[in-house]
Motif scaffolding. Structure first.
Motif, PDB file in Angstrom:
ATOM      1  N   ILE A 288     -13.359   2.372  -6.011  1.00  0.00           N
ATOM      2  CA  ILE A 288     -13.456   3.302  -7.132  1.00  0.00           C
ATOM      3  C   ILE A 288     -14.911   3.421  -7.600  1.00  0.00           C
ATOM      4  O   ILE A 288     -15.449   4.516  -7.713  1.00  0.00           O
ATOM      5  CB  ILE A 288     -12.542   2.860  -8.293  1.00  0.00           C
ATOM      6  CG1 ILE A 288     -11.071   3.015  -7.877  1.00  0.00           C
ATOM      7  CG2 ILE A 288     -12.819   3.681  -9.558  1.00  0.00           C
ATOM      8  CD1 ILE A 288     -10.077   2.418  -8.856  1.00  0.00           C
TER       9      ILE A 288
ATOM     10  N   SER B 182     -17.576   2.862  -6.056  1.00  0.00           N
ATOM     11  CA  SER B 182     -18.487   3.462  -5.084  1.00  0.00           C
ATOM     12  C   SER B 182     -18.120   4.912  -4.758  1.00  0.00           C
ATOM     13  O   SER B 182     -18.750   5.535  -3.905  1.00  0.00           O
ATOM     14  CB  SER B 182     -18.542   2.615  -3.800  1.00  0.00           C
ATOM     15  OG  SER B 182     -17.254   2.465  -3.256  1.00  0.00           O
ATOM     16  N   HIS B 183     -17.112   5.455  -5.441  1.00  0.00           N
ATOM     17  CA  HIS B 183     -16.737   6.857  -5.213  1.00  0.00           C
ATOM     18  C   HIS B 183     -16.591   7.691  -6.482  1.00  0.00           C
ATOM     19  O   HIS B 183     -16.742   8.904  -6.426  1.00  0.00           O
ATOM     20  CB  HIS B 183     -15.415   6.930  -4.437  1.00  0.00           C
ATOM     21  CG  HIS B 183     -15.551   6.586  -2.993  1.00  0.00           C
ATOM     22  ND1 HIS B 183     -15.613   5.287  -2.552  1.00  0.00           N
ATOM     23  CD2 HIS B 183     -15.658   7.359  -1.874  1.00  0.00           C
ATOM     24  CE1 HIS B 183     -15.735   5.274  -1.218  1.00  0.00           C
ATOM     25  NE2 HIS B 183     -15.756   6.526  -0.794  1.00  0.00           N
ATOM     26  N   ALA B 184     -16.249   7.060  -7.599  1.00  0.00           N
ATOM     27  CA  ALA B 184     -15.903   7.827  -8.799  1.00  0.00           C
ATOM     28  C   ALA B 184     -17.068   8.673  -9.294  1.00  0.00           C
ATOM     29  O   ALA B 184     -18.232   8.374  -9.029  1.00  0.00           O
ATOM     30  CB  ALA B 184     -15.439   6.885  -9.901  1.00  0.00           C
ATOM     31  N   ARG B 185     -16.740   9.735  -9.997  1.00  0.00           N
ATOM     32  CA  ARG B 185     -17.737  10.637 -10.590  1.00  0.00           C
ATOM     33  C   ARG B 185     -17.766  10.539 -12.103  1.00  0.00           C
ATOM     34  O   ARG B 185     -18.590  11.159 -12.759  1.00  0.00           O
ATOM     35  CB  ARG B 185     -17.426  12.084 -10.177  1.00  0.00           C
ATOM     36  CG  ARG B 185     -18.227  12.597  -8.974  1.00  0.00           C
ATOM     37  CD  ARG B 185     -18.181  11.730  -7.780  1.00  0.00           C
ATOM     38  NE  ARG B 185     -18.981  12.258  -6.671  1.00  0.00           N
ATOM     39  CZ  ARG B 185     -19.187  11.631  -5.527  1.00  0.00           C
ATOM     40  NH1 ARG B 185     -18.678  10.443  -5.326  1.00  0.00           N
ATOM     41  NH2 ARG B 185     -19.930  12.169  -4.582  1.00  0.00           N
ATOM     42  N   MET B 186     -16.821   9.839 -12.686  1.00  0.00           N
ATOM     43  CA  MET B 186     -16.790   9.615 -14.138  1.00  0.00           C
ATOM     44  C   MET B 186     -16.208   8.220 -14.366  1.00  0.00           C
ATOM     45  O   MET B 186     -15.118   7.936 -13.887  1.00  0.00           O
ATOM     46  CB  MET B 186     -15.891  10.636 -14.828  1.00  0.00           C
ATOM     47  CG  MET B 186     -16.359  12.061 -14.709  1.00  0.00           C
ATOM     48  SD  MET B 186     -15.251  13.210 -15.582  1.00  0.00           S
ATOM     49  CE  MET B 186     -15.823  12.998 -17.255  1.00  0.00           C
ATOM     50  N   VAL B 187     -16.934   7.400 -15.094  1.00  0.00           N
ATOM     51  CA  VAL B 187     -16.453   6.050 -15.372  1.00  0.00           C
ATOM     52  C   VAL B 187     -16.794   5.696 -16.820  1.00  0.00           C
ATOM     53  O   VAL B 187     -17.949   5.825 -17.228  1.00  0.00           O
ATOM     54  CB  VAL B 187     -17.100   5.013 -14.413  1.00  0.00           C
ATOM     55  CG1 VAL B 187     -16.660   3.600 -14.779  1.00  0.00           C
ATOM     56  CG2 VAL B 187     -16.752   5.312 -12.956  1.00  0.00           C
TER      57      VAL B 187
ATOM     58  N   ARG C  34     -20.346  10.435 -16.710  1.00  0.00           N
ATOM     59  CA  ARG C  34     -20.874  10.956 -15.440  1.00  0.00           C
ATOM     60  C   ARG C  34     -22.120  10.183 -15.005  1.00  0.00           C
ATOM     61  O   ARG C  34     -22.238   9.768 -13.852  1.00  0.00           O
ATOM     62  CB  ARG C  34     -21.203  12.448 -15.571  1.00  0.00           C
ATOM     63  CG  ARG C  34     -19.964  13.336 -15.622  1.00  0.00           C
ATOM     64  CD  ARG C  34     -20.320  14.814 -15.454  1.00  0.00           C
ATOM     65  NE  ARG C  34     -20.973  15.353 -16.631  1.00  0.00           N
ATOM     66  CZ  ARG C  34     -20.332  15.830 -17.699  1.00  0.00           C
ATOM     67  NH1 ARG C  34     -19.017  15.827 -17.743  1.00  0.00           N
ATOM     68  NH2 ARG C  34     -20.993  16.313 -18.729  1.00  0.00           N
TER      69      ARG C  34
END
Lengths: 352, 352
Positions: free
Chosen positions: A275, A277-282, A338
Motif C-alpha cells: 500500500i 509503495s503504491h498509494a496516492r493518498m495516505v 497526496r
C-alpha cells in the motif's frame, strides 16, 4: 528562527540502534521543577512570567548544560513550527497551544529539552533511543544538578520538589517508554496486558502522551505518581514490573504468530509495504499504522530493501506539520494526504 | 470426465477485445424451451426426465449445432467440477446444486451452453464478449432454428413458447449484459442509475445472476418479462434505454473523476495493484474488488505492465472452485486465501 535543519532528520532518541529496539522505541525521563522566590506559573501574571523566562534564559545560556543549548523563545515560533516541535516530542501540546512568555531550550541532537513556563517553571526532558531508563535518568540528574548549582528550586523537606500539580510533587519525575506492540494487538492479548499495566497504576497513552489515543500499535507507558518512592524505585518498578514483562510478552506473541499464523502476519506486513509503495493518498494515521507493520517486518527479517532509518524518518516526516513544512503550508488535508503518499513512495523506493 | 482444459483459460465471452469492452464485459441471451409431448421437468418423475435427457442427447449430438458440442451429463460431474462450471457461467446454480438426470452441452469456446432438464427442458445460452446483444441474438436464433428442425417445441399461438415459470412464457428469452461501473460507484451515482434501471422493469444482479449481490462493481442487467414484446424489441429496449445510457454515464463519471478527483481514483487503482502484488491472503470477494480497479486502471492507461488478458483470467481462476482445482481440493478457506494471494502475485509479476 530557523528550524529547517530539523525536518529531514530524526532526533537521537529515534535512532534505531538502541537496546531492545525491536520493541522499545524510546525512553524518556521528565523532571518538573519550580524556582524558589517566583510565583508558580498559574499564579503569575505575564510580567512575572517574563521575569522567570529572562532569569532562566540567563542561567541556561550561562551554564554549559550538555554542551550548548539552543534557546527558542516561543513568541518567535510560528504555529506550524510549534506543531513541528510537538511532533518531534520536544514541546508539549500545552506549550504549543498557549501564548505568552514561554520557551524551550534544546540540545542539537534533541535528547535534552527544557520547557520554560509550561505548567511548571521548568520541565526538563531527557530522551534516549531504546530501553535506557536508568541511563537516561543518570543523564538528566547531571543536568538537574548543574541547574541546581545556578538556581534555587522550590523544595520541601517533607514533600520533596513542589510542583503546580500535586501528582508531580515529590520527585517531580515522570518516566515513560514508547513501546511497539503489534503482535500483542494481533493476538488480542493487548487488552489484558494494558489492564495489568493499569493495575500497576501506570498510565497507557498514545504517541503524543496525555489525551492521545494509541495509533499504529505504539503505546506510551508511564508512572502516574511521583510521591512516596525514590526516583530509582520508580524507574526500577516500571522497568522490571511493566516494560520487561511486556517486551517478553510481545516477543512471545511475535514468535507464536511467526510459527502458527505466519501468513496472517506476513499478509499485514507485506500489504503495508504494498500500500505505501503504491498509494496516492495516505492520512497521517494510516501512515503510522502501516509504517508500524513495516517496522515489524524489518525486525522479523521480512524485507532487505527497506532500512529502519528510513521508516523512523518517515514516522516523523509523514506527520502533518513536518509535511506542510516540506511541501507548503497552504496544503489542505487532501493535499497533505497526496503529498504524504508521494513522499513515502519516493522514500521507500529509494530506501534500498 | 476431463475438465482440466478449462481452468487456466477463459471462455471467448471474457476475451478483452469485444465492443465497448471498457465497460461492458459480456452479453448473454438465453432461451427457455420445452419439448412438446413430454411432461415439464417439475411434473416429470426421474424416468420421464431421463427420457427427455436421452432424447435431447441424441438430437444434440446428431445435429451439427455450432460445430460439435461437448455433451456433459451432470451425473458424471463432481461437486467441485459443477462449481467450476458455475463460476464459468456455463451452468446455473440450480443445475449445479440439484441431482438427477441433467446435462449441459457446450461448444469448446464456451460461447454456447445448452442446459438440459434445468427448470425447462432446454435452456439455451449464448454469450459473447463486450456489447453484442444483437449479434448474440442472431447467433442463438440459428441454434434455436437448428434445434427446432429436430424437435417439436411446446408452443401456444396465443402465449408463445410455454415455460415452467410464467415470467419466461412468450419469447422465453432473457437477455443480459455484465457491466463494470466502478466510476459510478465512486461518484455515488450508481444508486440513481440502478433505480432508473429498475423503473424500466430491468433486474439488476451481481456476477452470478439471481440471488447474487453485486461485487467488484460488476452489475448484471437483464429484462424481467418475456411476454408482450418481440425479441428484437426486448433487445432494442435494453440496449438503447439502459445499456447505452449507463455506458455513457460511466464514461462521464470516469472522465469527471480523472479531471477532478484524479488522485482519489488513482489511489484506489494503485492501491489495488499494491495490495494484490504484495498480499499473502486474499479472499475471492476482495480479489474481485481489487481486480475490478486494476481493470479500470488498464482502461485509463495507468499501467503498462499488466495485461487485460491476465486480469480476465484471474477473475475466473481466483474463484474458489477454480482455485481448489488448481491447488488441491483439501484446501480450507484459509488455505484458499493463501493460494489465491500467491497465485495472483505470481500472475501479476509475470504479466508484463
Amino acid at each position: 528562527m530557523d528550524l529547517s535543519g530539523l525536518y529531514q532528520r530524526v532526533g537521537a532518541w529515534l535512532d534505531e540502534t538502541g537496546p531492545v529496539n525491536d520493541i522499545v522505541i524510546s525512553s524518556r525521563v521528565r523532571l518538573a521543577r519550580n524556582l524558589a522566590g517566583f510565583f508558580f506559573c498559574g499564579q503569575a501574571d505575564e510580567a512575572q512570567q517574563r521575569q522567570v523566562l529572562e532569569f532562566v534564559r540567563e542561567k541556561l545560556t550561562a551554564t554549559d548544560v550538555q554542551g550548548s543549548l539552543w534557546y527558542v523563545p516561543m513568541e518567535q515560533v510560528t504555529a506550524l513550527q510549534r506543531q513541528v516541535l510537538t511532533e518531534r516530542h520536544l514541546i508539549s501540546r500545552e506549550l504549543a497551544e498557549t501564548g505568552g512568555p514561554r520557551a524551550v531550550a534544546l540540545t542539537p541532537d534533541e535528547s535534552l529539552a527544557v520547557m520554560v513556563n509550561e505548567e511548571d517553571h521548568l520541565r526538563i526532558q531527557m530522551m534516549a533511543n531504546g530501553l535506557q531508563l536508568r541511563e537516561t535518568y543518570e543523564r538528566i540528574c547531571r543536568v538537574d544538578e548543574q541547574l541546581e548549582g545556578q538556581v534555587e528550586y522550590a523544595f520541601s523537606a517533607e514533600y520533596g520538589y513542589l510542583t503546580a500539580c500535586p501528582t508531580n510533587t515529590g520527585t517531580g519525575m515522570r518516566v515513560s517508554v514508547m513501546l511497539h506492540l503489534p503482535a500483542l494487538k494481533m493476538t488480542g492479548e493487548i487488552e489484558k496486558v494494558l489492564r495489568a499495566a493499569k493495575d500497576l497504576r501506570l498510565a497507557v497513552r498514545g504517541l503524543y502522551g496525555e489525551g492521545s489515543e494509541p495509533v499504529g500499535d505504539f503505546y506510551q507507558l508511564s508512572n502516574q505518581t511521583a510521591l512516596g518512592k525514590t526516583e530509582e524505585q520508580i524507574i526500577d518498578d516500571l522497568t522490571r514490573h511493566a516494560v520487561e514483562p511486556m517486551v517478553e510478552y510481545e516477543r512471545r506473541a511475535r514468535k507464536k504468530l511467526s510459527e502458527g499464523k505466519a501468513t496472517a502476519l506476513d499478509d499485514k506486513i507485506f500489504r503495508a509495504k504494498g500500500i505505501l509503495s503504491h498509494a496516492r493518498m495516505v492520512s497521517s494515521e494510516e501512515a503510522l499504522y502501516l509504517l508500524s507493520y513495516i517496522r515489524l517486518g524489518i525486525h522479523l527479517g521480512r524485507f532487505r530493501d527497506v532500512r529502519m532509518s528510513t521508516v523512523n524518518r518517515l514516522f516523523l516526516t509523514a506527520q502533518p506539520a513536518h509535511l506542510q513544512t516540506l511541501f507548503g503550508e497552504d496544503l489542505d488535508a487532501g493535499g497533505r494526504d497526496r503529498a504524504r503518499a508521494d513522499y513515502i513512495r519516493r522514500e521507500l523506493a529509494g530506501a534500498a
